[in-house]
Design a protein around this motif. Structure first.
Motif, PDB file in Angstrom:
ATOM      1  N   HIS A  45     -25.051-128.311 -53.186  1.00  0.00           N
ATOM      2  CA  HIS A  45     -26.114-129.312 -53.127  1.00  0.00           C
ATOM      3  C   HIS A  45     -26.215-130.191 -54.369  1.00  0.00           C
ATOM      4  CE1 HIS A  45     -27.151-127.005 -49.602  1.00  0.00           C
ATOM      5  NE2 HIS A  45     -27.992-127.958 -49.262  1.00  0.00           N
ATOM      6  N   ARG A 102     -32.100-121.644 -48.863  1.00  0.00           N
ATOM      7  CA  ARG A 102     -32.336-123.049 -48.506  1.00  0.00           C
ATOM      8  C   ARG A 102     -32.753-123.216 -47.040  1.00  0.00           C
ATOM      9  NH1 ARG A 102     -31.173-126.862 -52.191  1.00  0.00           N
ATOM     10  NH2 ARG A 102     -29.964-126.244 -54.030  1.00  0.00           N
ATOM     11  N   ASP A 105     -35.043-126.031 -46.092  1.00  0.00           N
ATOM     12  CA  ASP A 105     -34.454-127.369 -46.083  1.00  0.00           C
ATOM     13  C   ASP A 105     -33.979-127.752 -44.688  1.00  0.00           C
ATOM     14  OD1 ASP A 105     -34.906-127.313 -48.761  1.00  0.00           O
ATOM     15  OD2 ASP A 105     -32.809-127.427 -49.376  1.00  0.00           O
ATOM     16  N   TRP A 109     -35.373-130.509 -41.623  1.00  0.00           N
ATOM     17  CA  TRP A 109     -34.501-131.411 -40.863  1.00  0.00           C
ATOM     18  C   TRP A 109     -34.506-131.057 -39.385  1.00  0.00           C
ATOM     19  CZ3 TRP A 109     -30.057-129.585 -38.314  1.00  0.00           C
ATOM     20  CH2 TRP A 109     -29.196-130.557 -37.790  1.00  0.00           C
ATOM     21  N   TYR A 142     -42.762-126.238 -42.952  1.00  0.00           N
ATOM     22  CA  TYR A 142     -41.595-126.814 -43.629  1.00  0.00           C
ATOM     23  C   TYR A 142     -41.714-128.329 -43.823  1.00  0.00           C
ATOM     24  CZ  TYR A 142     -40.434-122.475 -41.358  1.00  0.00           C
ATOM     25  OH  TYR A 142     -40.488-121.180 -40.898  1.00  0.00           O
ATOM     26  N   ARG A 145     -41.268-130.324 -47.246  1.00  0.00           N
ATOM     27  CA  ARG A 145     -39.953-130.643 -47.816  1.00  0.00           C
ATOM     28  C   ARG A 145     -39.562-132.090 -47.540  1.00  0.00           C
ATOM     29  NH1 ARG A 145     -38.014-128.879 -51.621  1.00  0.00           N
ATOM     30  NH2 ARG A 145     -35.836-128.637 -51.041  1.00  0.00           N
ATOM     31  N   TRP A 151     -34.843-133.118 -51.705  1.00  0.00           N
ATOM     32  CA  TRP A 151     -34.489-132.954 -50.296  1.00  0.00           C
ATOM     33  C   TRP A 151     -34.037-134.290 -49.706  1.00  0.00           C
ATOM     34  CZ3 TRP A 151     -35.817-134.944 -45.563  1.00  0.00           C
ATOM     35  CH2 TRP A 151     -35.457-134.209 -44.435  1.00  0.00           C
ATOM     36  N   TRP A 155     -30.596-134.933 -47.649  1.00  0.00           N
ATOM     37  CA  TRP A 155     -30.697-134.959 -46.186  1.00  0.00           C
ATOM     38  C   TRP A 155     -30.919-136.345 -45.602  1.00  0.00           C
ATOM     39  CZ3 TRP A 155     -30.062-130.480 -43.280  1.00  0.00           C
ATOM     40  CH2 TRP A 155     -29.914-129.319 -44.031  1.00  0.00           C
TER      41      TRP A 155
END
Length: 266
Positions: A45, A102, A105, A109, A142, A145, A151, A155
């Motif tokens: 990352h 993670r 994360d 998404w 979540y 994030r 992030w 992403w």
């Protein structure tokens, strides 16, 4: 071609080309050998290279979709997380070791991940489940994030297509390379149920072969099918759910975590 783009495994072993499947054999090996020490690849990352990031995350979708039989892998992961992440299953133990730090994360998404998108795995259609079930509050833990700058840098990269790992998770559902007959009977397991083996020359289309082999036995006993891809290895012992009509290699209550309507059986 640099070493990153030319991994050791052949296309026949992974069902896809390019760096996206670089770590897929390692993920299946870890799930097949839970007592082994299969060190996950380095977390990429900080480098923020989209090819390395997608390669690192892509096996997660394959293990959960085709190992656990989850039509909705993001929903399954969210439920598993909110149950305290039990790791008494080899696939989920691999998920925790590799992606656990993670997980929030990808769940941030994952609110936008919908089976049935172009090239995405579509087990929901196979099992007759609604493709867009109500989300309720499942993903609320979540959502924070989404506003985190770190992030967003990973992403929401320009050209990343909202981190399109799902593009590289569909090959097990494509038409298979191996056109040999369906699994052959090889005896009975310790519980007396018929036991079979599906031995394939390539990874492409292996889960589809399970689906078209039919759900069960006329006697009502659960079928047990060992799936082996010759250049890759053993993927697990599978059975088919009478509730979802999908094949999975875990306990049934774990299989239901990633399917709709979700039935919590404890």
């Amino acid at each position: 071609m640099d070493s990153w783009h030319s991994g050791a495994w052949s296309d026949r072993a992974t069902g896809d080309k390019g760096p996206w499947v670089r770590w897929l054999p390692l993920a299946w090996a870890a799930a097949a050998d839970p007592d082994g020490r299969h060190t996950p690849p380095p977390d990429p990352h900080k480098a923020k290279r989209s090819d390395q990031l997608i390669a690192w995350w892509a096996p997660l979708l394959q293990l959960t979709t085709y190992g656990l039989g989850w039509a909705f892998p993001m929903r399954g992961l969210a439920r598993w997380d909110q149950l305290g992440r039990p790791t008494d299953d080899a696939v989920l133990a691999t998920v925790q070791r590799w992606w656990g730090p993670r997980l929030a994360d990808i769940l941030a998404w994952g609110q936008e991940f919908t089976p049935g998108l172009k090239d995405a795995p579509d087990l929901a259609n196979v099992s007759g489940q609604p493709k867009t079930p109500p989300r309720g509050s499942l993903f609320h833990p979540y959502s924070g994030r989404l506003h985190d700058r770190e992030w967003q840098e990973v992403w929401e990269q320009p050209g990343s297509g909202k981190f399109h790992s799902w593009l590289h998770a569909a090959p097990p559902l494509w038409p298979p390379q191996d056109q040999s007959p369906m699994p052959t009977m090889r005896g009975r397991d310790s519980a007396g149920a018929p036991a079979e083996a599906l031995v394939l020359d390539g990874y492409l289309g292996w889960y589809r072969r399970l689906l078209i082999s039919g759900p069960g036995n006329p006697t009502g006993a659960s079928r047990r099918v060992d799936v082996i891809v010759r250049p890759l290895g053993w993927l697990g012992t599978y059975r088919c759910s009478r509730i979802t009509n999908l094949w999975f290699r875990c306990r049934h209550h774990l299989h239901l975590l990633g399917n709709e309507p979700y039935q919590n059986q404890g």
